[in-house]
Design a protein around this motif. Structure first.
Motif, PDB file in Angstrom:
ATOM      1  N   ARG A 115      57.893  -8.053  51.088  1.00 40.91           N
ATOM      2  CA  ARG A 115      57.086  -6.866  50.774  1.00 40.91           C
ATOM      3  C   ARG A 115      57.742  -5.926  49.763  1.00 40.91           C
ATOM      4  O   ARG A 115      57.229  -4.837  49.517  1.00 40.91           O
ATOM      5  CB  ARG A 115      56.808  -6.077  52.060  1.00 40.91           C
ATOM      6  N   PHE A 116      58.848  -6.312  49.160  1.00 39.66           N
ATOM      7  CA  PHE A 116      59.646  -5.373  48.363  1.00 39.66           C
ATOM      8  C   PHE A 116      59.488  -5.603  46.865  1.00 39.66           C
ATOM      9  O   PHE A 116      59.450  -6.742  46.397  1.00 39.66           O
ATOM     10  CB  PHE A 116      61.122  -5.501  48.738  1.00 39.66           C
TER      11      PHE A 116
ATOM     12  N   THR B  57      62.287  -1.483  56.751  1.00 41.04           N
ATOM     13  CA  THR B  57      61.737  -2.838  56.859  1.00 41.04           C
ATOM     14  C   THR B  57      61.518  -3.241  58.317  1.00 41.04           C
ATOM     15  O   THR B  57      60.667  -4.094  58.596  1.00 41.04           O
ATOM     16  CB  THR B  57      62.665  -3.880  56.206  1.00 41.04           C
TER      17      THR B  57
ATOM     18  N   THR C 168      66.817  -6.883  50.883  1.00 40.43           N
ATOM     19  CA  THR C 168      65.669  -6.083  51.314  1.00 40.43           C
ATOM     20  C   THR C 168      64.400  -6.918  51.327  1.00 40.43           C
ATOM     21  O   THR C 168      63.547  -6.766  52.216  1.00 40.43           O
ATOM     22  CB  THR C 168      65.496  -4.863  50.403  1.00 40.43           C
TER      23      THR C 168
ATOM     24  N   SER D   4      62.164  -7.588  54.665  1.00 41.53           N
ATOM     25  CA  SER D   4      60.769  -7.127  54.682  1.00 41.53           C
ATOM     26  C   SER D   4      59.761  -8.258  54.665  1.00 41.53           C
ATOM     27  O   SER D   4      58.553  -8.009  54.589  1.00 41.53           O
ATOM     28  CB  SER D   4      60.522  -6.208  53.477  1.00 41.53           C
TER      29      SER D   4
END
Length: 321
Positions: free
Chosen positions: A97-98, A59, A90, A94
């Motif tokens: 974006r996960f 990330t 996460t 990110s």
């Protein structure tokens, strides 16, 4: 169709995977997926770092690509409440974006905690409860749950992302589709089966969802060397997931694949320098109704060459097609 890159934790160490992730984004891939295993399938692959540490580092070296687990088993090695915490963290790291990819798991990875390996039906029950727990925690606030397999006592995710983590679930047939299509945001499958896509969209409420596939390739200038590499490290793929899910370790995979020949592997995996065999594999998924395909380049020491080829030749050709 979006083209992705696979961070194959079975064939590279953690530092190499993080570097590959940055290079893959620069090469132009749309998304990146990571396997999440405790063991490789074959000893020749030689690696199995902790995927969530790798993803956390990824990330911070990427900015654009979507990230995803392909896939995590949230039932034995991990309690689903802990998976929800990992996924939320996460997602924060990110900046949204996960995607959390989930599946019912494989014996080779899950038996290590000493709780045995349940039947396929029980594994689906476990996964169904896990999806409920993870979704409940993503809703925010304190969450309690009492099921047949799991219990959650006043759990809360204290760092929730602004964008809720999408959940993708791996399916292999009608039974798993009927169980998970209505509660998941996306479908994961490894065969270009149009019926899976049709039934998923028919079962799930709302507009058609993402359907994410994975395609192994063994690119290389020397086709014979590429075939040998695919046979050495990916002959396990020929067994199919119903068999692979039951085998307990690398010795079992070696024994189960001892009669698989190089020509058998080459018949099912694109090997060598050409674009068209890879494009044909991607095309099959597109025609079946998949929206995303993540490529797996076989061989941990082959990633730099493949990523250069992907940037200069493969990705432009696939997008033109």
């Amino acid at each position: 169709m979006r083209i992705g890159y696979t961070l194959m934790t079975e064939q590279a160490g953690p530092k190499e995977l993080v570097r590959h992730a940055a290079v893959a984004e620069a090469a132009g891939f749309d998304f990146e997926v990571s396997s999440d295993h405790y063991s490789p399938w074959l000893s020749e692959q030689g690696h199995a770092p902790y995927a969530w540490s790798v993803l956390g580092a990824v990330t911070q070296v990427t900015e654009r690509v979507e990230l995803m687990t392909y896939v995590t088993c949230p039932t034995l090695r991990y309690h689903p409440a802990v998976i929800a915490q990992k996924a939320a963290t996460t997602q924060v790291l990110s900046d949204g974006r996960f995607t959390l990819g989930l599946g019912s798991g494989e014996n080779v990875n899950e038996h290590v905690i000493g709780r045995g390996w349940p039947s396929a039906n029980v594994r689906h029950e476990l996964l169904s409860e896990a999806v409920q727990i993870i979704g409940g925690l993503f809703d925010g606030g304190h969450f309690d749950y009492q099921g047949e397999h799991f219990r959650v006592d006043s759990a809360k995710l204290w760092d929730l992302p602004e964008r809720r983590v999408p959940i993708a679930v791996a399916v292999s047939g009608s039974q798993s589709i009927q169980r998970f299509a209505a509660v998941a945001d996306a479908m994961v499958a490894v065969e270009p089966d149009a019926e899976l896509c049709r039934e998923w969209d028919a079962t799930r409420p709302g507009p058609p969802a993402r359907k994410i596939a994975q395609l192994p390739v063994s690119w290389g200038h020397d086709r014979e060397a590429a075939v040998r590499r695919a046979h050495e490290q990916f002959r396990w793929f020929s067994g199919g997931w119903k068999v692979n899910a039951e085998l307990p370790g690398v010795a079992g995979f070696a024994a189960a694949t001892q009669y698989v020949r190089e020509e058998d592997v080459a018949a099912g995996i694109a090997c060598g320098p050409g674009i068209e065999p890879i494009a044909e594999g991607v095309r099959k998924f597109a025609e079946a109704g998949f929206t995303d395909v993540a490529l797996v380049q076989i061989g941990g020491d082959q990633q730099d060459g493949f990523l250069d080829f992907a940037e200069k030749e493969l990705l432009p050709a696939l997008r033109e097609i």
